[in-house]
Design an enzyme around this catalytic site. Structure first.
Site, PDB file in Angstrom:
ATOM      1  N   SER A  31       4.720  14.406  -7.716  1.00  0.00           N
ATOM      2  CA  SER A  31       5.478  15.177  -7.203  1.00  0.00           C
ATOM      3  C   SER A  31       6.172  16.321  -8.025  1.00  0.00           C
ATOM      4  O   SER A  31       7.098  16.918  -7.604  1.00  0.00           O
ATOM      5  CB  SER A  31       6.991  14.141  -7.205  1.00  0.00           C
ATOM      6  OG  SER A  31       7.037  13.474  -8.281  1.00  0.00           O
ATOM      7  N   ARG A  59       6.343   8.158  -9.496  1.00  0.00           N
ATOM      8  CA  ARG A  59       7.509   7.414  -9.511  1.00  0.00           C
ATOM      9  C   ARG A  59       8.466   7.353  -8.321  1.00  0.00           C
ATOM     10  O   ARG A  59       9.082   6.408  -7.887  1.00  0.00           O
ATOM     11  CB  ARG A  59       8.210   7.554 -10.797  1.00  0.00           C
ATOM     12  CG  ARG A  59       7.553   6.661 -12.205  1.00  0.00           C
ATOM     13  CD  ARG A  59       8.382   7.052 -13.249  1.00  0.00           C
ATOM     14  NE  ARG A  59       8.406   8.352 -13.575  1.00  0.00           N
ATOM     15  CZ  ARG A  59       8.665   9.035 -14.978  1.00  0.00           C
ATOM     16  NH1 ARG A  59       8.896   8.002 -15.966  1.00  0.00           N
ATOM     17  NH2 ARG A  59       8.840  10.129 -15.072  1.00  0.00           N
ATOM     18  N   TYR A  64      -6.814  28.797 -18.403  1.00  0.00           N
ATOM     19  CA  TYR A  64      -7.472  30.221 -18.817  1.00  0.00           C
ATOM     20  C   TYR A  64      -8.747  30.151 -18.718  1.00  0.00           C
ATOM     21  O   TYR A  64      -9.371  31.320 -18.744  1.00  0.00           O
ATOM     22  CB  TYR A  64      -6.648  30.681 -19.997  1.00  0.00           C
ATOM     23  CG  TYR A  64      -5.404  31.536 -19.752  1.00  0.00           C
ATOM     24  CD1 TYR A  64      -4.449  31.342 -19.032  1.00  0.00           C
ATOM     25  CD2 TYR A  64      -5.712  33.172 -19.922  1.00  0.00           C
ATOM     26  CE1 TYR A  64      -3.563  32.170 -18.777  1.00  0.00           C
ATOM     27  CE2 TYR A  64      -4.664  33.876 -19.310  1.00  0.00           C
ATOM     28  CZ  TYR A  64      -3.685  33.592 -18.822  1.00  0.00           C
ATOM     29  OH  TYR A  64      -2.628  34.573 -18.373  1.00  0.00           O
ATOM     30  N   LEU A  65      -9.435  29.052 -19.189  1.00  0.00           N
ATOM     31  CA  LEU A  65     -11.054  29.211 -19.318  1.00  0.00           C
ATOM     32  C   LEU A  65     -11.523  29.196 -17.827  1.00  0.00           C
ATOM     33  O   LEU A  65     -12.853  29.522 -17.687  1.00  0.00           O
ATOM     34  CB  LEU A  65     -11.341  27.799 -20.120  1.00  0.00           C
ATOM     35  CG  LEU A  65     -11.040  27.880 -21.466  1.00  0.00           C
ATOM     36  CD1 LEU A  65     -11.523  26.700 -22.155  1.00  0.00           C
ATOM     37  CD2 LEU A  65     -11.593  28.964 -22.107  1.00  0.00           C
ATOM     38  N   ASP A  94       2.080  27.412 -27.202  1.00  0.00           N
ATOM     39  CA  ASP A  94       2.064  27.149 -25.746  1.00  0.00           C
ATOM     40  C   ASP A  94       0.811  28.117 -25.214  1.00  0.00           C
ATOM     41  O   ASP A  94       0.107  27.878 -24.341  1.00  0.00           O
ATOM     42  CB  ASP A  94       3.516  27.717 -25.107  1.00  0.00           C
ATOM     43  CG  ASP A  94       3.486  27.353 -23.444  1.00  0.00           C
ATOM     44  OD1 ASP A  94       3.044  26.364 -23.074  1.00  0.00           O
ATOM     45  OD2 ASP A  94       4.045  28.444 -22.858  1.00  0.00           O
ATOM     46  N   HIS A 116      -4.734  28.833 -25.192  1.00  0.00           N
ATOM     47  CA  HIS A 116      -5.366  30.012 -24.306  1.00  0.00           C
ATOM     48  C   HIS A 116      -6.199  31.178 -25.102  1.00  0.00           C
ATOM     49  O   HIS A 116      -7.179  31.598 -24.845  1.00  0.00           O
ATOM     50  CB  HIS A 116      -4.124  30.638 -23.487  1.00  0.00           C
ATOM     51  CG  HIS A 116      -3.387  29.735 -22.491  1.00  0.00           C
ATOM     52  ND1 HIS A 116      -4.106  28.454 -21.855  1.00  0.00           N
ATOM     53  CD2 HIS A 116      -2.268  29.763 -22.150  1.00  0.00           C
ATOM     54  CE1 HIS A 116      -3.178  27.989 -20.980  1.00  0.00           C
ATOM     55  NE2 HIS A 116      -2.335  28.815 -21.047  1.00  0.00           N
ATOM     56  N   ARG A 127       3.655  42.172 -17.078  1.00  0.00           N
ATOM     57  CA  ARG A 127       2.835  40.978 -16.777  1.00  0.00           C
ATOM     58  C   ARG A 127       1.515  41.212 -17.102  1.00  0.00           C
ATOM     59  O   ARG A 127       0.862  42.020 -16.450  1.00  0.00           O
ATOM     60  CB  ARG A 127       3.124  40.220 -15.682  1.00  0.00           C
ATOM     61  CG  ARG A 127       2.325  38.921 -15.524  1.00  0.00           C
ATOM     62  CD  ARG A 127       2.476  38.388 -14.173  1.00  0.00           C
ATOM     63  NE  ARG A 127       1.654  37.295 -13.978  1.00  0.00           N
ATOM     64  CZ  ARG A 127       0.649  37.569 -13.144  1.00  0.00           C
ATOM     65  NH1 ARG A 127       0.605  38.508 -12.480  1.00  0.00           N
ATOM     66  NH2 ARG A 127      -0.176  36.429 -12.884  1.00  0.00           N
ATOM     67  N   ARG A 171      -8.953  43.478 -25.562  1.00  0.00           N
ATOM     68  CA  ARG A 171      -9.404  44.934 -25.799  1.00  0.00           C
ATOM     69  C   ARG A 171     -10.198  45.122 -27.140  1.00  0.00           C
ATOM     70  O   ARG A 171      -9.992  44.539 -28.035  1.00  0.00           O
ATOM     71  CB  ARG A 171      -7.969  45.633 -26.134  1.00  0.00           C
ATOM     72  CG  ARG A 171      -7.189  45.998 -24.875  1.00  0.00           C
ATOM     73  CD  ARG A 171      -5.710  46.973 -24.946  1.00  0.00           C
ATOM     74  NE  ARG A 171      -5.269  47.230 -23.757  1.00  0.00           N
ATOM     75  CZ  ARG A 171      -5.343  48.330 -23.354  1.00  0.00           C
ATOM     76  NH1 ARG A 171      -6.210  49.180 -23.825  1.00  0.00           N
ATOM     77  NH2 ARG A 171      -4.751  48.573 -22.088  1.00  0.00           N
ATOM     78  N   LYS A 219     -13.459  53.119 -21.872  1.00  0.00           N
ATOM     79  CA  LYS A 219     -12.813  54.146 -22.174  1.00  0.00           C
ATOM     80  C   LYS A 219     -13.824  55.101 -22.860  1.00  0.00           C
ATOM     81  O   LYS A 219     -14.339  54.685 -24.184  1.00  0.00           O
ATOM     82  CB  LYS A 219     -11.704  54.060 -22.903  1.00  0.00           C
ATOM     83  CG  LYS A 219     -10.491  53.557 -22.140  1.00  0.00           C
ATOM     84  CD  LYS A 219      -9.283  53.388 -22.927  1.00  0.00           C
ATOM     85  CE  LYS A 219      -7.987  52.902 -22.360  1.00  0.00           C
ATOM     86  NZ  LYS A 219      -6.765  53.108 -23.088  1.00  0.00           N
TER      87      LYS A 219
END
Length: 598
Positions: A119, A151, A285-286, A341, A346, A447, A452, A492
Site C-alpha cells: 500500500s 497491514r 541507480y545501478l 541518502d 548511489h 534536475r 563528467r 567535448k
C-alpha cells in the site's frame, strides 16, 4: 522437432531459464541445488533453452531433466556451435521417447512475487508498474502470481483498482495494452497481515500454494517497508512462507543502516534467516541504462580504455541534483540526510563501477570483487574536503519557496544537510592523485544526474600560442555521461570555427538516446526486478561492498554530527553553497555543470 537456433536471449522466459538457490536458514524446508523451469507457451514441454551465460564465453544447454551439454572452446565459435548442435540433437533424440511422460504439469515451475508493503508509494509508483512492463514485454514466466501484503485492510478488487491507477500504456503505445493490463491485474491478489506475524505469513503461504497448483514454486519477496521491520518480515517469510522445492529470494530496499555498526547489525540479523545469495540489496541507480552502459563504453571501445587512468584524466565528477525539496517527506529525510541518502550509495556505487579494473568476466562475483577493491583502496575522507549545505526559503518570480526547516515534518533546529560536496581519492596505481568530486543536493536550480570526465590539457599545445579565441588550458576535452534526464553521452572537443581566420571553439560529439533509439528506455526497477527473478546479482550490492562503503563514510558522518557542524545555507532554486566552488578550486577543478556550454 523444433529447430535449433543460434539466436539466443537471456531475457525471455518463453524458452525457460536456469535458477539456483540454497537452504533458508531458520527453516526446515529443504531445497534442491538447482532447477530448470520450462515455459510451455507455444513450446513442447521437452523443448530446451540455450543460454550463452554472461559470466563466461562457454555455451550451455540445460535439458529439462537436468542434463547439461556444454562447449567450452571459446576460440572456435563456428565449430563449437556446430558441435553443440550435434550434441543437442543427440540428446533430443534420446528425450523424444520420453515425450508424454510426466507432462501433467507437475514439473513446470511458477514464480510468486510478494510485494511486502503493497500500500506504500514505492509499491504503487514503481514496483507494480515495473512488473506490468515486464509482463507486457513477455519477460515474466508463463505461470506467475503477484501478491500484495501489508497491514491495510483491502480486498483483491481494491488492490487491483489501486494498482490500475498507476499502470500506463507507455510501452510503444501498442493497441493491445488495455487487454494486457486486464490480464495482468487478474494475476494480482492481496493478503492483509502484520509484518511480524508468523500466523499471517502462514495464511499467505496457503494462498500462494493454491495459486502454485502443485508446480515447483519459486518465491520472490520485495520488502517495500521501513528498515526497522526488515528483520521481522524476513523471519516470518523464511519460516512460514518460503518455497519448499524452489528458490526463495528477498529484495531489500535502502537504507541499509545509518553507519557501519547499524549496517553490520542488519546484515547479521538477515543472515540468521537467509543465505547471502538470497539477499538482493537494491540500489535502483545501478539499474539506470547509462550506468549499466558505463562498463560497455569503457571495456568495448578501444579509444576509451587506454585513456582511463591518471595519465590522461584530470578529474572525475559525479553530480546529482534535484529541483525540489523534501515536500512533506522531511521526517524520513531528516533521519538520514543527503550524504546517506545519495552519496554513500548511489554515487559511490557509480564511482566504483567507473574506477574498477577490468573484471575476469561479466560474472556477478567477478564484477563485485573489482568494485570492492576500489572501495577498499579509497583514502579516508577528510572533513576539510567536504562542504555541507541546507536550503533556505527564497522568493522568485513572485513565488515563495519554503526552506528545509519550514517543512512541518522537520525540527526547526535541524542541522541535517540537504546538500553535500566532497573530494575523494583512490590510492592505487591507476588513480593516484586524481580527485573524484561528488556533489548532491535538493532544491537546486535543475534536475540532473551525470558523470563528467575532464581530461588533461594537451602538453605544449600549438594553438595556445596564437589568438584563437579559446583558452585551451581550460577548454580541455570532457566526456559527459548524462544518466538523467534526457539520457546522453557526449564528448567535448576543440574545433575550428569555419572561416578564413583561425578561431577555435568547443563542440559536442553527441549521442542523444532519444534521437538514436526509438525504443523507450526501461525503468531501472524493471531491469532489477527481472535480474532478481533470474538470479542475476551483478547490479545488487554484496555485504562486503556495503561494509567497505560504510567504512568510508561513517567516520565523516560521526564527526559532522557529533560536532554539530552548521551547514552553509543556500537559496531554494540556486546552484548550492558557494563553499562547493571553493572546494573544487582547492583541487584545481571547475564544476562541469556551471560552464556556459554544459
Amino acid at each position: 522437432m523444433a529447430s535449433l537456433s543460434s539466436s539466443v536471449t537471456s531475457r525471455s522466459y518463453r524458452s525457460g531459464y536456469l535458477g539456483s538457490f540454497s537452504p533458508l536458514k531458520g527453516s526446515n524446508r529443504q531445497r534442491p541445488l538447482s532447477f530448470l523451469s520450462a515455459s510451455p507457451r507455444g513450446l513442447s514441454s521437452h523443448e530446451l533453452c540455450i543460454r550463452f551465460q554472461r559470466n563466461s564465453t562457454r555455451s550451455s544447454v540445460f535439458m529439462q531433466d537436468g542434463a547439461i551439454v556444454t562447449n567450452s572452446n571459446s576460440t572456435e565459435s563456428a565449430s563449437s556451435l556446430k558441435g553443440l548442435k550435434e550434441e543437442v540433437l543427440s540428446v533430443l533424440s534420446q528425450e523424444a521417447a520420453k515425450v508424454g511422460e510426466g507432462s501433467d504439469g507437475q514439473s513446470q515451475s511458477t514464480v510468486s512475487i510478494t510485494v511486502v508493503g503493497a500500500s506504500g508509494d514505492l509499491a504503487k509508483k514503481k514496483i507494480f508498474p515495473a512488473l506490468f512492463a515486464l509482463y507486457y514485454e513477455d519477460c515474466l514466466p508463463e505461470h506467475f502470481t503477484i501478491f500484495g501484503y501489508s497491514r491495510s485492510k483491502m480486498t483483491d478488487a481494491e488492490l487491483r483498482n489501486m494498482v490500475s491507477k498507476t499502470l500506463t500504456c507507455r510501452i510503444d503505445k501498442r493497441a493491445n495494452c488495455g487487454e494486457k493490463m486486464e490480464e495482468f491485474l487478474k494475476r494480482c491478489f492481496y493478503h492483509s497481515g502484520q509484518y511480524d506475524s508468523q500466523e499471517h505469513f502462514t495464511e499467505l503461504d496457503k494462498k500462494l500454494k493454491e495459486h502454485e497448483a502443485g508446480r515447483m514454486s519459486n518465491r520472490l519477496f520485495y520488502l517495500s517497508i521501513p528498515p526497522n521491520i526488515f528483520v521481522d518480515a524476513v523471519k516470518c517469510a523464511s519460516s512460514s512462507a518460503s518455497s519448499v522445492n524452489g528458490w526463495t529470494r528477498v529484495i531489500v530496499e535502502k537504507p541499509f543502516g545509518r553507519d557501519s555498526e547499524t549496517s553490520a547489525a542488519l546484515t547479521n540479523s538477515l543472515k540468521q534467516y537467509l543465505e547471502e545469495d538470497q539477499i538482493f540489496r537494491i540500489d535502483h541507480y545501478l539499474g539506470k541504462e547509462l550506468v549499466e552502459n558505463l562498463s560497455v563504453l569503457r571495456f568495448s571501445n578501444l579509444i576509451f580504455e587506454p585513456l582511463w587512468s591518471r595519465q590522461y584524466i584530470r578529474n572525475v565528477q559525479f553530480i546529482f541534483s534535484e529541483d525540489f525539496g523534501t515536500e512533506g517527506r522531511g521526517g524520513y529525510f531528516d533521519h538520514y540526510g543527503i550524504i546517506r541518502d545519495i552519496m554513500q550509495n548511489h554515487l559511490l556505487q557509480i564511482l566504483a563501477l567507473f574506477a574498477m579494473e577490468t573484471p575476469v568476466s561479466l560474472d556477478a562475483e567477478d564484477i563485485r570483487n573489482e568494485k570492492v577493491k576500489v572501495l577498499r583502496s579509497m583514502r579516508p575522507i577528510q572533513v576539510e574536503d567536504v562542504v555541507i549545505g541546507q536550503y533556505k526559503s527564497h522568493t522568485k518570480g513572485g513565488v515563495t519557496y519554503p526552506g528545509y526547516t519550514d517543512d512541518k515534518t522537520v525540527p526547526k533546529d535541524s542541522l541535517t544537510p540537504t546538500f553535500a560536496a566532497a573530494a575523494l581519492f583512490i590510492d592505487n596505481a591507476r588513480w593516484d592523485g586524481v580527485p573524484f568530486l561528488m556533489k548532491a543536493g535538493k532544491a537546486l536550480h535543475t534536475r540532473r544526474a551525470e558523470i563528467r570526465v575532464q581530461f588533461r590539457h594537451v602538453p605544449g599545445n600549438l594553438y595556445n600560442r596564437n589568438n584563437t579565441g579559446c583558452d585551451l588550458d581550460k577548454a580541455t576535452n570532457e566526456l559527459v555521461i548524462r544518466v538523467q534526464p534526457d539520457e546522453a553521452i557526449y564528448l567535448k572537443v576543440n574545433n575550428k570555427v569555419p572561416g578564413l581566420g583561425m578561431r577555435l571553439d568547443r563542440s559536442n560529439l553527441n549521442l542523444l538516446y532519444s534521437a538514436r533509439y526509438s525504443k523507450e528506455i526501461p525503468d531501472a526497477y524493471e531491469r532489477l526486478l527481472l535480474d532478481a527473478i533470474e538470479g542475476e546479482r551483478r547490479l545488487f550490492i554484496r555485504s562486503d561492498e556495503l561494509d567497505a562503503a560504510w567504512s568510508l563514510f561513517t567516520p565523516l558522518l560521526k564527526e559532522i554530527e557529533e560536532k554539530k557542524r552548521i551547514p552553509e545555507y543556500y537559496p531554494y532554486g540556486s546552484r548550492g553553497p558557494v563553499g562547493a566552488h571553493y572546494l573544487a578550486a582547492k583541487h584545481k577543478v571547475q564544476w562541469g555543470d556551471i560552464s556556459l556550454d554544459q
